[in-house]
Design a protein around this motif. Structure first.
Motif, PDB file in Angstrom:
ATOM      1  N   LYS A 124     -32.714   2.630   2.496  1.00  0.00           N
ATOM      2  CA  LYS A 124     -32.609   2.622   1.035  1.00  0.00           C
ATOM      3  C   LYS A 124     -33.536   3.664   0.418  1.00  0.00           C
ATOM      4  CE  LYS A 124     -31.276  -2.198   0.710  1.00  0.00           C
ATOM      5  NZ  LYS A 124     -31.657  -3.557   0.325  1.00  0.00           N
ATOM      6  N   LEU A 125     -34.748   3.738   0.963  1.00  0.00           N
ATOM      7  CA  LEU A 125     -35.716   4.701   0.417  1.00  0.00           C
ATOM      8  C   LEU A 125     -35.289   6.129   0.719  1.00  0.00           C
ATOM      9  CD1 LEU A 125     -38.951   2.764   1.325  1.00  0.00           C
ATOM     10  CD2 LEU A 125     -38.282   3.413  -0.970  1.00  0.00           C
ATOM     11  N   ILE A 126     -34.811   6.346   1.956  1.00  0.00           N
ATOM     12  CA  ILE A 126     -34.407   7.700   2.337  1.00  0.00           C
ATOM     13  C   ILE A 126     -33.157   8.108   1.548  1.00  0.00           C
ATOM     14  CG2 ILE A 126     -33.612   9.142   4.269  1.00  0.00           C
ATOM     15  CD1 ILE A 126     -35.337   7.218   6.071  1.00  0.00           C
ATOM     16  N   ALA A 127     -32.329   7.111   1.200  1.00  0.00           N
ATOM     17  CA  ALA A 127     -31.127   7.415   0.408  1.00  0.00           C
ATOM     18  C   ALA A 127     -31.473   7.797  -1.031  1.00  0.00           C
ATOM     19  CB  ALA A 127     -30.177   6.224   0.421  1.00  0.00           C
ATOM     20  N   GLY A 128     -32.746   7.757  -1.369  1.00  0.00           N
ATOM     21  CA  GLY A 128     -33.186   8.243  -2.677  1.00  0.00           C
ATOM     22  C   GLY A 128     -33.282   7.171  -3.749  1.00  0.00           C
ATOM     23  N   HIS A 129     -33.268   5.894  -3.356  1.00  0.00           N
ATOM     24  CA  HIS A 129     -33.420   4.842  -4.359  1.00  0.00           C
ATOM     25  C   HIS A 129     -34.898   4.644  -4.671  1.00  0.00           C
ATOM     26  CE1 HIS A 129     -29.240   3.718  -4.426  1.00  0.00           C
ATOM     27  NE2 HIS A 129     -29.209   3.697  -3.106  1.00  0.00           N
ATOM     28  N   THR A 130     -35.191   4.379  -5.928  1.00  0.00           N
ATOM     29  CA  THR A 130     -36.597   4.173  -6.299  1.00  0.00           C
ATOM     30  C   THR A 130     -37.024   2.770  -5.864  1.00  0.00           C
ATOM     31  OG1 THR A 130     -36.036   3.270  -8.469  1.00  0.00           O
ATOM     32  CG2 THR A 130     -36.367   5.644  -8.332  1.00  0.00           C
TER      33      THR A 130
END
Lengths: 304, 274
Positions: free
Chosen positions: B81-87
């Motif tokens: 989720k973090l790598i996918a660019g979600h804050t």
């Protein structure tokens, strides 16, 4: 040279332990960048930072022109995929469901590319088998398939060959090369298996104690590690004349020492030097591997 | 955040803990009306058991949050989720919303099944519709409070097993606290109906005397506030009492949710994830 990732003075401290200590790195676009270092050198910490899992204590990095301190870094991060340490997969889902889940996370409009990703990673025949029952190699490949779901330009792989059997390692290597050559994906790999890394990497970064000791391209490293004969002679002037006449490449290391590259016909060389009045005092064959280069760079001692 | 919620919701529907939890709740929702009917026959009053779910829905929420969110850490999928660019803020809020919706859904399933089984056996709940709706509303807010508390703990603990143990222990600690507070509040002001033996050995009925355990003024106000503040206290009051301060309970739930969520987002944004 264009870089997709750069960092200057990057530091990460865990209480009193300095995992990264003013590290700098430059990953050129289109390269396969091998991150080499001992255990605890800071490879995984660096990867965690650039993936946004942790925040640097000091310094910053730039990903596709976006600084880590900018709010837009999350947009730049959408251009990357990563497998950090262990593959991040839901064990109760099949390979297809796991990739579908990532598609939903990325908000992709359709699931059309899933079968292509499964084929690319060799998971097309896994059917209803859940990831819980996958072998380590299959999980690793599924992790890469998930990382590739958003069609990234930059792929980060932390120890991708860890725990794989020889066949799995070859498959992983071929997959990385295909992704780099066919899809022009820049790949950053951290690996302990230096021999394996040397088969794919176009650039290397050598880390030690949280610092970048040296960044070197594979071409420069090849030159540095080239097979040669190191000669100890009475004077190098005569040697240079003889080698020029014979058309051999060489490097003068000192007044009495030189490296001669290529196929050397030793008896002819010794006779020619003798005619010039130059004595050959000793000779050794040098054939430095990535591993020995690493060991000499890090000063030996500990294992990689 | 819509993408995160959509992906989380899809996973929640496939989550084993959620499914098993729902099955258990359905089992309990069938058990109460049937057992009351078997014990009391036509004398069974649905009011006595209808809101029992408010006692144990917290256990369901605590287990669900710790197992569902713990998987994100134990399997490393939080990284995706973090790598996918979600804050981090969106990840936290999406997790909170999905856990809350899943808990509300489970509560709704409980109520529907209990009604379907209970009404034919024991009749309708003997309350006005507005009163029933208020109790549902407070129960929903109570679930929101539970969910925000257990989401906070689950998101800050990367160890799934530890988070599960902490959540369940916290629930029981809150429940014991609420039971103690309510028992103190239910003490009568005077001790009545007691007898003593006089010098002649006769049994003499005693005059009412002040109960030393009875709370007055500030201690009573504090206890009442704590009972309304604690979600377990709210659940107990809804089960056992005809009247309760539902307005204050709702306010407390909003406060708990806002406080824990702000604290959770703040802490999660600074958290190092492995």
């Amino acid at each position: 040279m264009e870089y997709c990732l750069t960092a200057e003075g990057l530091s990460k401290h865990y209480r009193h332990f300095k995992a990264l200590n003013g590290l700098s790195i430059h990953v050129p676009k289109g390269s396969i960048y091998g991150l080499v270092g001992r255990n605890g050198a800071g490879k995984t910490t660096l990867i965690r930072l650039i993936c946004g899992l942790q925040r640097p204590t000091a310094g910053e990095y730039t990903l596709y022109g976006r600084k880590s301190t900018d709010k837009e870094i999350t947009e730049a991060r959408r251009r990357m995929g990563a497998v950090v340490e262990t593959p991040s997969v839901y064990p109760d889902m099949t390979a297809e469901e796991n990739i579908r889940q990532q598609y939903l996370l990325l908000g992709l409009p359709s699931f059309d590319g899933i079968s292509e990703l499964l084929c690319l990673t060799g998971l097309e025949n896994t059917g209803k088998k859940t990831a819980r029952h996958f072998s380590l190699g299959m999980r690793q490949r599924l992790g890469i398939a998930i990382a590739l779901a958003g069609a990234p330009d930059f792929l980060v792989l932390d120890e991708p060959a860890n725990g794989l059997d020889p066949e799995g390692i070859v498959e992983m290597r071929e997959l990385i090369l295909r992704l780099n050559r066919e899809r022009q994906i820049t790949v950053l790999i951290s690996s302990h298996i230096l021999d394996e890394l040397s088969k794919v990497a176009t650039h290397y970064g050598f880390l030690d104690h949280g610092r970048m000791v040296r960044e070197v391209s594979a071409r420069d490293l090849e030159i540095a590690c080239r097979k040669c004969v190191r000669l100890q002679i009475s004077h190098t002037g005569s040697l240079a004349r003889v080698l020029d006449q014979m058309g051999l490449e060489y490097k003068i290391l000192g007044e009495t020492e030189a490296d001669v590259y290529g196929e050397v016909h030793l008896s002819r060389l010794v006779m020619a030097l003798s005619q010039e009045g130059c004595e050959v005092l000793g000779m050794q064959e040098h054939n430095e591997s990535l591993e020995s280069y690493f060991m000499s760079l890090m000063g030996g001692g500990d294992h990689v | 955040m819509y993408k995160l919620m959509w992906a989380n919701g899809r996973r929640m529907l496939r989550d084993k803990a959620f499914r098993i939890g729902c099955v258990c709740l359905i089992g309990v929702s069938v058990y109460f009306p049937v057992s009351y009917h078997m014990d009391l026959g036509d004398q069974a009053i649905p009011n006595n058991y209808f809101f029992y779910f408010s006692l144990f829905i917290g256990v369901f929420v605590s287990v669900l949050c710790s197992l569902y969110l713990g998987t994100e850490y134990s399997e490393g999928t939080m990284r995706n989720k973090l790598i996918a660019g979600h804050t981090r803020r969106n990840i936290y809020l999406a997790n909170l919303i999905v856990c809350t919706l899943a808990s509300l859904f489970a509560m709704a399933v409980y109520i529907v099944v209990e009604s379907l089984v209970g009404i034919p056996l024991n009749g309708r709940v003997q309350m006005d519709l507005p009163e029933i709706l208020i109790r549902f509303l407070v129960s929903g807010c109570m679930v929101l409070s539970f969910s925000s508390i257990f989401t906070l703990l689950s998101m800050l603990h990367q160890n799934k097993a530890a988070a599960s143990v902490i959540n369940v222990l916290l629930f029981f600690a809150l429940m014991l606290t609420a039971v103690y507070l309510l028992s103190r509040l239910s003490e009568s002001e005077f001790i009545e109906n007691y007898v003593y033996i006089d010098n002649l050995g006769n049994l003499v009925p005693g005059d009412p005397m002040p109960n030393p355990l009875y709370l007055t003024k500030t201690p009573r106000a504090v206890c009442e506030f704590l009972c309304d503040l604690l979600p377990t206290g709210q659940g107990l009051q809804m089960c056992t009492q005809i009247f309760f301060r539902w307005g204050r309970m709702m306010g407390c739930n909003v406060g708990i949710t806002a406080g824990t969520t702000l604290l959770g987002i703040f802490a999660f944004q600074r958290k190092d994830i492995k």
